[in-house]
Design a protein around this motif. Structure first.
Motif, PDB file in Angstrom:
ATOM      1  N   THR A  57       0.830  -1.210   0.000  1.00 45.13           N
ATOM      2  CA  THR A  57       0.000   0.000   0.000  1.00 45.13           C
ATOM      3  C   THR A  57       0.861   1.255   0.000  1.00 45.13           C
ATOM      4  O   THR A  57       0.615   2.200  -0.768  1.00 45.13           O
ATOM      5  CB  THR A  57      -0.927  -0.010   1.224  1.00 45.13           C
ATOM      6  OG1 THR A  57      -1.725  -1.202   1.219  1.00 45.13           O
ATOM      7  CG2 THR A  57      -1.843   1.204   1.209  1.00 45.13           C
ATOM      8  N   ARG A  58       1.890   1.300   0.829  1.00 46.71           N
ATOM      9  CA  ARG A  58       2.759   2.485   0.869  1.00 46.71           C
ATOM     10  C   ARG A  58       3.502   2.672  -0.453  1.00 46.71           C
ATOM     11  O   ARG A  58       3.701   3.800  -0.917  1.00 46.71           O
ATOM     12  CB  ARG A  58       3.740   2.366   2.032  1.00 46.71           C
ATOM     13  CG  ARG A  58       3.104   2.611   3.399  1.00 46.71           C
ATOM     14  CD  ARG A  58       4.165   2.752   4.479  1.00 46.71           C
ATOM     15  NE  ARG A  58       4.872   1.489   4.685  1.00 46.71           N
ATOM     16  CZ  ARG A  58       4.498   0.546   5.550  1.00 46.71           C
ATOM     17  NH1 ARG A  58       3.401   0.739   6.291  1.00 46.71           N
ATOM     18  NH2 ARG A  58       5.182  -0.566   5.692  1.00 46.71           N
ATOM     19  N   ALA A  59       3.907   1.570  -1.065  1.00 47.95           N
ATOM     20  CA  ALA A  59       4.585   1.672  -2.355  1.00 47.95           C
ATOM     21  C   ALA A  59       3.643   2.218  -3.430  1.00 47.95           C
ATOM     22  O   ALA A  59       4.037   3.061  -4.255  1.00 47.95           O
ATOM     23  CB  ALA A  59       5.118   0.304  -2.767  1.00 47.95           C
ATOM     24  N   MET A  60       2.387   1.775  -3.422  1.00 44.70           N
ATOM     25  CA  MET A  60       1.419   2.273  -4.403  1.00 44.70           C
ATOM     26  C   MET A  60       1.103   3.750  -4.166  1.00 44.70           C
ATOM     27  O   MET A  60       0.955   4.517  -5.130  1.00 44.70           O
ATOM     28  CB  MET A  60       0.139   1.434  -4.335  1.00 44.70           C
ATOM     29  CG  MET A  60       0.315  -0.009  -4.787  1.00 44.70           C
ATOM     30  SD  MET A  60      -1.220  -0.961  -4.712  1.00 44.70           S
ATOM     31  CE  MET A  60      -2.201  -0.103  -5.939  1.00 44.70           C
ATOM     32  N   ILE A  61       1.025   4.151  -2.904  1.00 47.79           N
ATOM     33  CA  ILE A  61       0.762   5.570  -2.609  1.00 47.79           C
ATOM     34  C   ILE A  61       1.929   6.432  -3.083  1.00 47.79           C
ATOM     35  O   ILE A  61       1.734   7.499  -3.699  1.00 47.79           O
ATOM     36  CB  ILE A  61       0.513   5.745  -1.099  1.00 47.79           C
ATOM     37  CG1 ILE A  61      -0.802   5.074  -0.673  1.00 47.79           C
ATOM     38  CG2 ILE A  61       0.491   7.222  -0.722  1.00 47.79           C
ATOM     39  CD1 ILE A  61      -1.042   5.059   0.818  1.00 47.79           C
ATOM     40  N   GLU A  62       3.169   5.980  -2.811  1.00 44.86           N
ATOM     41  CA  GLU A  62       4.345   6.747  -3.242  1.00 44.86           C
ATOM     42  C   GLU A  62       4.403   6.869  -4.755  1.00 44.86           C
ATOM     43  O   GLU A  62       4.680   7.951  -5.301  1.00 44.86           O
ATOM     44  CB  GLU A  62       5.617   6.079  -2.718  1.00 44.86           C
ATOM     45  CG  GLU A  62       6.897   6.813  -3.088  1.00 44.86           C
ATOM     46  CD  GLU A  62       8.141   6.126  -2.563  1.00 44.86           C
ATOM     47  OE1 GLU A  62       9.257   6.594  -2.876  1.00 44.86           O
ATOM     48  OE2 GLU A  62       8.001   5.123  -1.832  1.00 44.86           O
ATOM     49  N   ALA A  63       4.147   5.750  -5.455  1.00 40.89           N
ATOM     50  CA  ALA A  63       4.182   5.778  -6.916  1.00 40.89           C
ATOM     51  C   ALA A  63       3.071   6.671  -7.477  1.00 40.89           C
ATOM     52  O   ALA A  63       3.293   7.412  -8.447  1.00 40.89           O
ATOM     53  CB  ALA A  63       4.038   4.356  -7.457  1.00 40.89           C
ATOM     54  N   HIS A  64       1.902   6.634  -6.889  1.00 41.13           N
ATOM     55  CA  HIS A  64       0.792   7.473  -7.358  1.00 41.13           C
ATOM     56  C   HIS A  64       1.091   8.957  -7.153  1.00 41.13           C
ATOM     57  O   HIS A  64       0.833   9.775  -8.056  1.00 41.13           O
ATOM     58  CB  HIS A  64      -0.497   7.086  -6.622  1.00 41.13           C
ATOM     59  CG  HIS A  64      -1.671   7.917  -7.019  1.00 41.13           C
ATOM     60  ND1 HIS A  64      -2.328   7.781  -8.223  1.00 41.13           N
ATOM     61  CD2 HIS A  64      -2.316   8.932  -6.349  1.00 41.13           C
ATOM     62  CE1 HIS A  64      -3.303   8.650  -8.302  1.00 41.13           C
ATOM     63  NE2 HIS A  64      -3.331   9.366  -7.164  1.00 41.13           N
ATOM     64  N   LYS A  65       1.623   9.307  -6.025  1.00 41.18           N
ATOM     65  CA  LYS A  65       1.944  10.705  -5.754  1.00 41.18           C
ATOM     66  C   LYS A  65       3.062  11.216  -6.673  1.00 41.18           C
ATOM     67  O   LYS A  65       3.115  12.409  -6.992  1.00 41.18           O
ATOM     68  CB  LYS A  65       2.366  10.866  -4.300  1.00 41.18           C
ATOM     69  CG  LYS A  65       1.248  10.662  -3.289  1.00 41.18           C
ATOM     70  CD  LYS A  65       0.140  11.688  -3.485  1.00 41.18           C
ATOM     71  CE  LYS A  65      -0.954  11.520  -2.434  1.00 41.18           C
ATOM     72  NZ  LYS A  65      -2.070  12.489  -2.637  1.00 41.18           N
ATOM     73  N   ALA A  66       3.964  10.291  -7.092  1.00 43.39           N
ATOM     74  CA  ALA A  66       5.057  10.689  -7.976  1.00 43.39           C
ATOM     75  C   ALA A  66       4.641  10.695  -9.447  1.00 43.39           C
ATOM     76  O   ALA A  66       5.450  11.047 -10.313  1.00 43.39           O
ATOM     77  CB  ALA A  66       6.253   9.766  -7.789  1.00 43.39           C
ATOM     78  N   GLY A  67       3.420  10.286  -9.739  1.00 42.26           N
ATOM     79  CA  GLY A  67       2.940  10.293 -11.114  1.00 42.26           C
ATOM     80  C   GLY A  67       3.268   9.046 -11.891  1.00 42.26           C
ATOM     81  O   GLY A  67       3.212   9.045 -13.125  1.00 42.26           O
TER      82      GLY A  67
END
Length: 330
Positions: A57-67
């Motif tokens: 979940t944290r990896a997906m949030i980081e990737a989403h915020k980075a575009g």
């Protein structure tokens, strides 16, 4: 009454903890707030797939915020189950995106599964690394030994990280290039006057081929003068020649001694034959007396001749002794 109420409360708390463990509502809410779509059912099933929901979940949030929209949950789970480091991969992808470095998800996971730190590799691409070589010893054509140290500035080559050689290979090739450059110099003074010539020669060899790095520069940090190898080799050769000459002289002396001993033995043998022949003279005289071939007068003449010969020998010895004495007195 009170103990029963406490038991009920404890049971409810335990059930709530178990429920929140298998159904992490907090992670699901964080994902929804961050704009990441992930269902509670998938978070629940991750527990049974031995995948930590928090990491994914944290990896997906980081990737989403980075575009980075191409990173899916299934891909992250598959990489984790393959033994990869999901967080490092996502950090590397985000850093590469910000630094305009071409790095795909498949390439990042391949680098990570190959045992290399993909995030550190991206950082090294942005901020090159300086590697200090150990002291490299080489000898110029005039026989002088030089000890040099170099600093190699390298940048990670993302495309060569999988299957490319590491730092040890780069250092070995740089050391080989330094030895070759110094060895081709006619004088050590040339190297001391122009140490940058070593860098130019080494860089022209393309030492980073097939490695996981790109060599940006090679700087000679220090050069020290070592031994005079040429003089040492000449001294060793002279010592070896001397030992060979001594061995040959000893061989000739031994042969001379052996020849001298052989001549002495031959002289003793000849003397023995003379003595043996002299011993036959009285026997021959006796035999002549018996056969009547020699008379008394003949024998007396033989004795007189022997006495005259002995007298002449003694006179000759006396004259030679007196002449040598007179020469000494003069």
């Amino acid at each position: 009454m009170i103990p029963g109420t406490v038991g009920i409360i404890v049971g409810i708390v335990v059930l709530l903890i178990i429920f929140l463990y298998f159904i992490p509502i907090g992670l699901w809410f964080s994902a929804i707030v961050s704009g990441v779509r992930i269902s509670l059912m998938q978070l629940f099933l991750m527990r049974f797939r031995k995948v930590p929901p928090g990491v994914i979940t944290r990896a997906m949030i980081e990737a989403h915020k980075a575009g980075l929209g191409g990173i899916k949950r299934d891909l992250l789970e598959a990489h984790y189950l393959a033994g990869g480091h999901v967080e490092n991969v996502v950090h590397a992808l985000v850093s590469a995106e910000k630094a305009n470095i071409e790095l795909t998800f498949n390439m990042a996971t391949a680098i990570d599964l190959a045992g290399r730190d993909v995030f550190q590799a991206v950082q090294m691409s942005v901020n090159p690394k300086v590697i200090d070589t150990p002291p490299v010893t080489a000898v110029s054509k005039d026989g002088i030994q030089l000890i040099s140290k170099a600093r190699v500035t390298v940048r990670a080559n993302i495309k060569q990280l999988v299957g490319g050689a590491g730092e040890e290979t780069v250092l070995a090739r740089v050391g080989e290039g330094i030895v070759s450059s110094i060895g081709s110099s006619f004088s050590h003074k040339e190297v001391l006057e122009n140490p940058d010539s070593i860098s130019r020669v080494v860089l022209e060899k393309g030492l980073d081929a097939g490695t996981a790095f790109e060599i940006l520069s090679i700087d000679i940090a220090d050069i020290d003068i070592g031994k005079n190898i040429g003089a040492v080799l000449q001294m060793d050769q002279a010592e070896a020649d001397k030992n060979i000459a001594q061995a040959k002289a000893e061989e000739r002396r031994a042969m001379a001694v052996a020849l001298e001993q052989e001549m002495k033995a031959k002289a003793q043998e000849a003397r023995a034959k003379v003595i043996e022949a002299e011993a036959q003279v009285p026997l021959a005289i006796s035999e002549a007396f018996k056969n009547g071939n020699l008379g008394i007068m003949d024998y007396m003449k033989y004795q007189n001749i022997g006495a005259d010969t002995a007298m002449r020998d003694s006179i000759a010895k006396d004259e030679s002794g007196s002449s040598s004495t007179s020469n000494q007195s003069e």
